[in-house]
Design an enzyme around this catalytic site. Sequence first.
Site, PDB file in Angstrom:
ATOM      1  N   ALA A  32     -12.986   3.545 -19.893  1.00  0.00           N
ATOM      2  CA  ALA A  32     -13.533   3.148 -21.192  1.00  0.00           C
ATOM      3  C   ALA A  32     -15.046   2.995 -21.054  1.00  0.00           C
ATOM      4  O   ALA A  32     -15.561   2.835 -19.950  1.00  0.00           O
ATOM      5  CB  ALA A  32     -12.906   1.824 -21.614  1.00  0.00           C
ATOM      6  N   GLY A  47      -9.280   3.736 -18.128  1.00  0.00           N
ATOM      7  CA  GLY A  47      -8.841   4.527 -19.274  1.00  0.00           C
ATOM      8  C   GLY A  47      -8.774   6.015 -18.953  1.00  0.00           C
ATOM      9  O   GLY A  47      -7.987   6.752 -19.565  1.00  0.00           O
ATOM     10  N   GLU A  51      -5.584   6.489 -17.396  1.00  0.00           N
ATOM     11  CA  GLU A  51      -4.570   6.263 -18.439  1.00  0.00           C
ATOM     12  C   GLU A  51      -4.403   7.495 -19.331  1.00  0.00           C
ATOM     13  O   GLU A  51      -3.286   7.826 -19.742  1.00  0.00           O
ATOM     14  CB  GLU A  51      -4.934   5.018 -19.264  1.00  0.00           C
ATOM     15  CG  GLU A  51      -4.758   3.744 -18.437  1.00  0.00           C
ATOM     16  CD  GLU A  51      -5.203   2.502 -19.189  1.00  0.00           C
ATOM     17  OE1 GLU A  51      -6.413   2.422 -19.509  1.00  0.00           O
ATOM     18  OE2 GLU A  51      -4.364   1.635 -19.459  1.00  0.00           O
ATOM     19  N   GLU A  86      -9.596  -2.073 -13.728  1.00  0.00           N
ATOM     20  CA  GLU A  86      -9.880  -3.005 -14.824  1.00  0.00           C
ATOM     21  C   GLU A  86      -9.955  -4.458 -14.378  1.00  0.00           C
ATOM     22  O   GLU A  86     -10.801  -5.211 -14.867  1.00  0.00           O
ATOM     23  CB  GLU A  86      -8.832  -2.867 -15.933  1.00  0.00           C
ATOM     24  CG  GLU A  86      -9.017  -1.654 -16.835  1.00  0.00           C
ATOM     25  CD  GLU A  86      -8.335  -0.399 -16.307  1.00  0.00           C
ATOM     26  OE1 GLU A  86      -7.984  -0.371 -15.109  1.00  0.00           O
ATOM     27  OE2 GLU A  86      -8.153   0.556 -17.086  1.00  0.00           O
TER      28      GLU A  86
HETATM   29  N1  3HC Z   1     -18.885   2.838 -19.016  1.00  0.00           N
HETATM   30  C1  3HC Z   1     -20.197   2.923 -19.276  1.00  0.00           C
HETATM   31  N2  3HC Z   1     -21.103   3.247 -18.342  1.00  0.00           N
HETATM   32  C2  3HC Z   1     -20.643   3.512 -17.110  1.00  0.00           C
HETATM   33  C3  3HC Z   1     -19.288   3.447 -16.787  1.00  0.00           C
HETATM   34  C4  3HC Z   1     -18.374   3.101 -17.800  1.00  0.00           C
HETATM   35  N3  3HC Z   1     -17.073   3.046 -17.584  1.00  0.00           N
HETATM   36  N4  3HC Z   1     -19.141   3.752 -15.477  1.00  0.00           N
HETATM   37  C5  3HC Z   1     -20.358   4.005 -15.020  1.00  0.00           C
HETATM   38  N5  3HC Z   1     -21.281   3.866 -15.993  1.00  0.00           N
HETATM   39  C6  3HC Z   1     -22.718   4.093 -15.889  1.00  0.00           C
HETATM   40  C7  3HC Z   1     -23.379   3.144 -14.925  1.00  0.00           C
HETATM   41  O1  3HC Z   1     -23.730   1.941 -15.533  1.00  0.00           O
HETATM   42  C8  3HC Z   1     -24.580   3.944 -14.479  1.00  0.00           C
HETATM   43  O2  3HC Z   1     -25.538   3.834 -15.500  1.00  0.00           O
HETATM   44  P1  3HC Z   1     -27.103   3.801 -15.155  1.00  0.00           P
HETATM   45  O3  3HC Z   1     -27.371   5.109 -14.475  1.00  0.00           O
HETATM   46  O4  3HC Z   1     -27.739   3.617 -16.469  1.00  0.00           O
HETATM   47  O5  3HC Z   1     -27.281   2.626 -14.219  1.00  0.00           O
HETATM   48  C9  3HC Z   1     -24.071   5.382 -14.492  1.00  0.00           C
HETATM   49  O6  3HC Z   1     -22.906   5.367 -15.312  1.00  0.00           O
HETATM   50  C10 3HC Z   1     -23.675   5.914 -13.133  1.00  0.00           C
HETATM   51  O7  3HC Z   1     -22.811   4.968 -12.510  1.00  0.00           O
HETATM   52  P2  3HC Z   1     -22.948   4.587 -10.981  1.00  0.00           P
HETATM   53  O8  3HC Z   1     -24.370   4.334 -10.640  1.00  0.00           O
HETATM   54  O9  3HC Z   1     -21.967   3.518 -10.713  1.00  0.00           O
HETATM   55  O10 3HC Z   1     -22.508   5.967 -10.294  1.00  0.00           O
HETATM   56  P3  3HC Z   1     -21.622   6.213  -9.010  1.00  0.00           P
HETATM   57  O11 3HC Z   1     -21.538   7.680  -8.854  1.00  0.00           O
HETATM   58  O12 3HC Z   1     -22.091   5.375  -7.886  1.00  0.00           O
HETATM   59  O13 3HC Z   1     -20.162   5.665  -9.387  1.00  0.00           O
HETATM   60  C11 3HC Z   1     -18.175   5.376 -10.708  1.00  0.00           C
HETATM   61  C12 3HC Z   1     -19.413   6.268 -10.399  1.00  0.00           C
HETATM   62  C13 3HC Z   1     -17.245   5.328  -9.495  1.00  0.00           C
HETATM   63  C14 3HC Z   1     -17.465   6.000 -11.872  1.00  0.00           C
HETATM   64  C15 3HC Z   1     -18.656   3.940 -11.037  1.00  0.00           C
HETATM   65  O14 3HC Z   1     -19.676   4.021 -11.999  1.00  0.00           O
HETATM   66  C16 3HC Z   1     -17.602   3.030 -11.569  1.00  0.00           C
HETATM   67  O15 3HC Z   1     -16.837   2.475 -10.804  1.00  0.00           O
HETATM   68  N6  3HC Z   1     -17.567   2.861 -12.910  1.00  0.00           N
HETATM   69  C17 3HC Z   1     -16.683   1.949 -13.543  1.00  0.00           C
HETATM   70  C18 3HC Z   1     -15.295   2.519 -13.624  1.00  0.00           C
HETATM   71  C19 3HC Z   1     -14.372   1.536 -14.306  1.00  0.00           C
HETATM   72  O16 3HC Z   1     -14.344   0.366 -14.013  1.00  0.00           O
HETATM   73  N7  3HC Z   1     -13.564   2.044 -15.243  1.00  0.00           N
HETATM   74  C20 3HC Z   1     -12.664   1.229 -15.969  1.00  0.00           C
HETATM   75  C21 3HC Z   1     -13.320   0.827 -17.240  1.00  0.00           C
HETATM   76  S1  3HC Z   1     -12.349  -0.310 -18.134  1.00  0.00           S
HETATM   77  C22 3HC Z   1     -11.219   0.611 -18.937  1.00  0.00           C
HETATM   78  O17 3HC Z   1     -11.146   1.787 -18.734  1.00  0.00           O
HETATM   79  C23 3HC Z   1     -10.366  -0.137 -19.918  1.00  0.00           C
HETATM   80  C24 3HC Z   1      -9.161   0.641 -20.332  1.00  0.00           C
HETATM   81  O18 3HC Z   1      -8.045   0.222 -19.569  1.00  0.00           O
HETATM   82  C25 3HC Z   1      -8.850   0.439 -21.789  1.00  0.00           C
END
Ligand code: 3HC
Length: 699
Positions: free
Chosen positions: A63, A102, A105, A125
């Site tokens: 997400a 997501g 998912e 999450e």
């Molecule tokens: N939403 C918005 N922005 C995101 C994002 C997300 N899910 N994931 C990463 N970004 C952004 C970061 O903030 C960063 O932005 P910036 O360049 O402005 O600082 C940019 O994307 C690049 O991210 P990273 O520097 O972390 O890049 P890496 O290559 O080191 O890592 C990654 C990539 C493994 C995808 C890591 O970013 C990560 O773990 N992201 C979060 C993933 C996550 O937690 N997903 C679950 C979200 S909750 C969800 O999905 C709810 C659902 O169940 C309904």
Amino acid sequence: MIEPVRYSVEDGIALIVIDNPPVNALSQAVRAGLAAAIGRFTTDGEAKVAVIAGAGRTFIAGADIREFGKPMAEPFLPDVINMVEACAKPVVAALHGTALGGGLEVALGCHVRVALTSTRVGLPEVTLGILPGAGGTQRLPRLAGAPAALDMITSGRHVGAVEALKLGVVDAVVDGDDPLEAGKAFARTMITDGNKGRRSCELDPGEKDPALFADWRASTKKSARGQLSPMVAIDAVEAAFDLPFAEGLARERALFTELMNSDQRAGLIHAFFAERAVAKIPEAQGTTPRDIASVAVIGGGTMGSGIAVAALNAGLPVTLVERDEASANRARGIVTKLLDDGVRRGKLSQARREQILGRDFSTATDYAALAETDLVVEAVFEDMDVKKDVFTKLDAVARPGAILATNTSYLDVDEIAAVTARPQDVIGFHFFSPAHVMRLLEVVVAKGTGADVVATGFALAKRLKKVAVRAGVCDGFIGNRLLNTYRKAADYMVEDGASPYEIDAALVGFGFPMGPFAVGDLAGLDIAWAGRKRRTATRDPRERVVGFADRLCERGWFGQKTGRGFYLYEDGARRGTPDPEVEAIIAAERKAKGITPRSFSTEEIVKRYMAAMINEASKIVEEGIALRPLDVDVTMIAGYGFPRWRGGPMHHADRTGLASVLADLRQLHAEDPFFWEPALLLARLAEAGEDFASLNGQG
Ligand code: 3HC
Ligand code: NAI
């Protein structure tokens, strides 16, 4: 503007490509685009199978976290995924990069999942304070069973493609680097074979094993240390076994919404963005980090050995320089042991261990061995004269352009740099013990440090899988200066009547893995003792001085390594037990000072400890030692065990309300005007009704 979701048809296969850089997060535009594409596929007579893939470096990383805490706009993700799953024609998810949250998912809602070998999948999450809220807690147990679902969902860990195949999370793993090609190839076989894949929602999750859930709850409660999301996620997974699919989804949604509205979610999301914002430093603009292809470490004690292993694990060759052969051999022994631990834990292969010890790691006693090295990290005794001697020698032998870093905990990096003819190359790289494990690296910028050298520190941290925080020079930089302050608050409470064990218990209750006295025992009480002795000459006469820790050190009780400190460690135990003799020593100290002990409630202990930490942190930001409040938050979370779900001390202060923190400080000020002097910045923000977050910028 690029279309966030593209639709095309090739040889009877609909290609649905998500293109929302950098990580294809499921923003409203992507959700709407995906829903439209699935609608189009449903009525597209030409297309028999659809493939969903991500453009760029990854499938969907989840997400869009930036939308959290704001009103959600339609279409909602669970509905879009239900629509994918309900599609009468098969939909293939073609995974690469990281399919997270997501993103996974969406894939679980598809009828087949094909992953490139390098793919990692996960439901992280809970690490953001929520739970998978788009069917993950209902579909994953149906595909992979309860144990795997509980493990992935409560830990949030990333699972490699091969393991995901074994667990049943994906259906096929394919070598290659083009997910769309892999998806198309699979889709073609489906057209030929008439294989339609399967809907996860229609699978039978099997009988619930109540003992499994009970065990999982018990162990998660321990490891979560007050964090709610992993516990609530277990309830959601359990619903997959207790309720029909649609009702399970509704239950998941209700629990998801509850967590989404929690303070813990806000704290964890703050931590997520803060850990990325710390890299936004002035030196990042217009500079190129220097190339680091080799590292030398001076001093192979606790820290030097750990730093060497951190660099070796990142693939860098390391030369470790010690005082004499015996010390060099001892250091080699420590490094070997750390590598062996890594092999035992499955973090390092046996073959890589042999390669490191046979080729990448060497020891020396002559500084000439580091003449060609790109980066030298000094980790000798914490003594200014010894450090100056080392840097004088380094200046004489290191190649021009080599970075000369000190791992000092407290000492003045400007003074160290001044003994060299190249202050632009000198910097502090403050690692934390154990250095191959702890995530924090304080990059301490001295007056003359070159911008490219600072940028190199941040690049190095990334390579070592650490998080770097920029700090200015002062006694203890960000972290240890704070540590010294809140330790004093704890010492004062003990002298006034609390026991060290009450203090530790109160802070463990707050969410720290250990309290300050147990931490002192672990680090070695002699370190802080040396610091106190060093500061005696310059100490402000108004400062309240507490002597009981010195009394322990005078007896040779340095903590775990000597079998006793604040706690007793019998027979090499790692967990200590309270020591009545320590309480007697403290009582004698109180008596000698004429202090009548009083009791402290858990709330008061936490309030004072946090007030001291927040107040000193405000001064650290005010003086520019930390760039922003968020840099303090990351330092405390990544280096000092501050509960991540509270978002760090500054975020915690904002949630508490700065006016309330200031009111506490003003009350305490009457008791000890020197220690409890409110920081100007804190007072200014509190009086203006502002918060620390207002100083974090767009980070
Ligand atoms: N939403 C918005 N922005 C995101 C994002 C997300 N899910 N994931 C990463 N970004 C952004 C970061 O903030 C960063 O932005 P910036 O360049 O402005 O600082 C940019 O994307 C690049 O991210 P990273 O520097 O972390 O890049 P890496 O290559 O080191 O890592 C990654 C990539 C493994 C995808 C890591 O970013 C990560 O773990 N992201 C979060 C993933 C996550 O937690 N997903 C679950 C979200 S909750 C969800 O999905 C709810 C659902 O169940 C309904
Ligand atoms: P330590 O005492 O375990 O190791 C120091 C090593 O340096 C010894 O092996 C010694 O033989 C070697 N040494 C001394 N002088 C030398 C010289 N001139 N040339 C080569 N080798 C020399 O100390 P520790 O704990 O590893 O600390 C090292 C530095 O790291 C100190 O500045 C300390 O403040 C800092 N530090 C320590 C942390 C900790 O938790 N122990 C955490 C972060 C920083």
